[in-house]
Motif scaffolding. Structure first.
Motif, PDB file in Angstrom:
ATOM      1  N   GLU A  23       4.957 -28.205  34.098  1.00 33.62           N
ATOM      2  CA  GLU A  23       4.020 -28.406  34.192  1.00 33.62           C
ATOM      3  C   GLU A  23       2.452 -27.558  34.670  1.00 33.62           C
ATOM      4  OE1 GLU A  23       2.812 -32.310  32.999  1.00 33.62           O
ATOM      5  OE2 GLU A  23       4.880 -31.376  32.652  1.00 33.62           O
ATOM      6  N   ARG A  26       2.783 -25.732  30.810  1.00 34.31           N
ATOM      7  CA  ARG A  26       2.288 -26.287  29.726  1.00 34.31           C
ATOM      8  C   ARG A  26       0.797 -26.393  29.952  1.00 34.31           C
ATOM      9  NH1 ARG A  26       0.688 -31.618  28.529  1.00 34.31           N
ATOM     10  NH2 ARG A  26       1.006 -32.244  31.175  1.00 34.31           N
ATOM     11  N   HIS A  27       0.037 -26.211  31.023  1.00 34.65           N
ATOM     12  CA  HIS A  27      -1.689 -26.297  30.581  1.00 34.65           C
ATOM     13  C   HIS A  27      -2.197 -24.784  30.659  1.00 34.65           C
ATOM     14  CE1 HIS A  27      -0.813 -30.352  32.587  1.00 34.65           C
ATOM     15  NE2 HIS A  27      -2.200 -30.577  32.479  1.00 34.65           N
ATOM     16  N   LEU A 219      -4.463 -27.931  39.618  1.00 31.53           N
ATOM     17  CA  LEU A 219      -5.079 -27.774  38.724  1.00 31.53           C
ATOM     18  C   LEU A 219      -6.921 -27.333  39.176  1.00 31.53           C
ATOM     19  CD1 LEU A 219      -3.933 -29.692  35.565  1.00 31.53           C
ATOM     20  CD2 LEU A 219      -3.302 -27.627  35.673  1.00 31.53           C
ATOM     21  N   THR A 224      -9.691 -25.716  36.563  1.00 28.01           N
ATOM     22  CA  THR A 224      -8.972 -25.888  35.903  1.00 28.01           C
ATOM     23  C   THR A 224      -8.971 -27.006  35.416  1.00 28.01           C
ATOM     24  OG1 THR A 224      -7.035 -25.516  35.756  1.00 28.01           O
ATOM     25  CG2 THR A 224      -8.915 -23.853  34.918  1.00 28.01           C
ATOM     26  N   ASP A 225      -9.250 -28.468  36.855  1.00 31.72           N
ATOM     27  CA  ASP A 225      -9.401 -29.355  36.804  1.00 31.72           C
ATOM     28  C   ASP A 225      -9.956 -30.850  35.103  1.00 31.72           C
ATOM     29  OD1 ASP A 225     -11.069 -28.919  38.692  1.00 31.72           O
ATOM     30  OD2 ASP A 225     -11.099 -31.106  38.799  1.00 31.72           O
TER      31      ASP A 225
END
Length: 225
Positions: A23, A26-27, A219, A224-225
């Motif tokens: 995940e 992926r971000h 995140l 970077t959330d």
């Protein structure tokens, strides 16, 4: 982009963090799930000399070998001991810390001194088979392997480098039954303005039971959330 280094708890290998790693990639981030010496896919390296220092070296060496200077260290349970030691040694390479229902030691602490009686009983389970390793608990994933006992008994030595890490997060699992050893840590950090504390409706296996909440915290720790 951040670089995540994911440190498993006792008896576990990198596999326990692979879903989170996917995940994070992926971000757009880098992610390195770690398998500590003597455990998981490196179980062939298990000897009586493997201890907490060995595992701190595992993470510190990864930071150097991969030239990581923006690390977000994520540690589960025992992994909190390891990432604390690595961050204290190399704070210039670490941007954030995420403790996932994990030990947050001070200088001189060990897993043994921080754990409660039920967890100490877990550590001693099956030690007689080898004499220097604790057997995986029967309810763990079949991939779990014996864990070096010395790493759970050794006291950590810290030099104050952890104070230089800017972002610190604690994820507390509310559904540990019957008695979590991490409640004192959770309650202490709740009142510390240097920490961001999150409670999640999860068993101790937060990676499996609360993956979305854990990803969100990771995140956020990367900014970077």
């Amino acid at each position: 982009m951040a670089t995540f280094v994911l440190v498993p708890g006792a008896w576990h290998g990198a596999w326990c963090f692979e879903p989170l790693a996917r995940e994070l990639r992926r971000h757009g981030h880098e992610a390195y799930p770690v398998t500590l010496t003597g455990v998981g896919g490196r179980k062939h390296l298990l000897t009586s000399s493997v201890n907490l220092d060995t595992h701190i070296d595992d993470v510190a060496n990864l930071l150097v070998d991969e030239d990581i200077t923006d690390a977000v260290l994520v540690g589960h349970s025992y992994g909190g001991m390891v990432m604390t030691g690595a961050a204290d040694r190399m704070p210039e390479r670490v941007e954030g810390l995420v403790y996932v229902d994990a030990f947050v030691p001070a200088d001189g602490d060990s897993c043994w001194t921080l754990a409660n009686a039920p967890v100490r009983d877990w550590y001693l389970r099956g030690v007689g088979a080898l004499g220097y390793a604790t057997a995986p608990l029967p309810f763990l994933d079949p991939r779990a392997t014996p864990h070096p006992l010395a790493s759970l008994l050794q006291s950590i030595r810290l030099r104050g480098g952890l104070d230089r890490v800017r972002r610190r997060y604690y994820v507390y699992a509310e559904r540990w039954e019957p008695e979590t050893p991490f409640r004192p840590t959770y309650e202490r950090l709740l009142g510390d303005p240097a920490w961001q504390v999150r409670a999640v409706a999860s068993t101790h296996n937060v990676m499996r039971d609360a993956p979305d909440e854990l990803l969100k915290v990771a995140l956020e720790a990367a900014g970077t959330d």
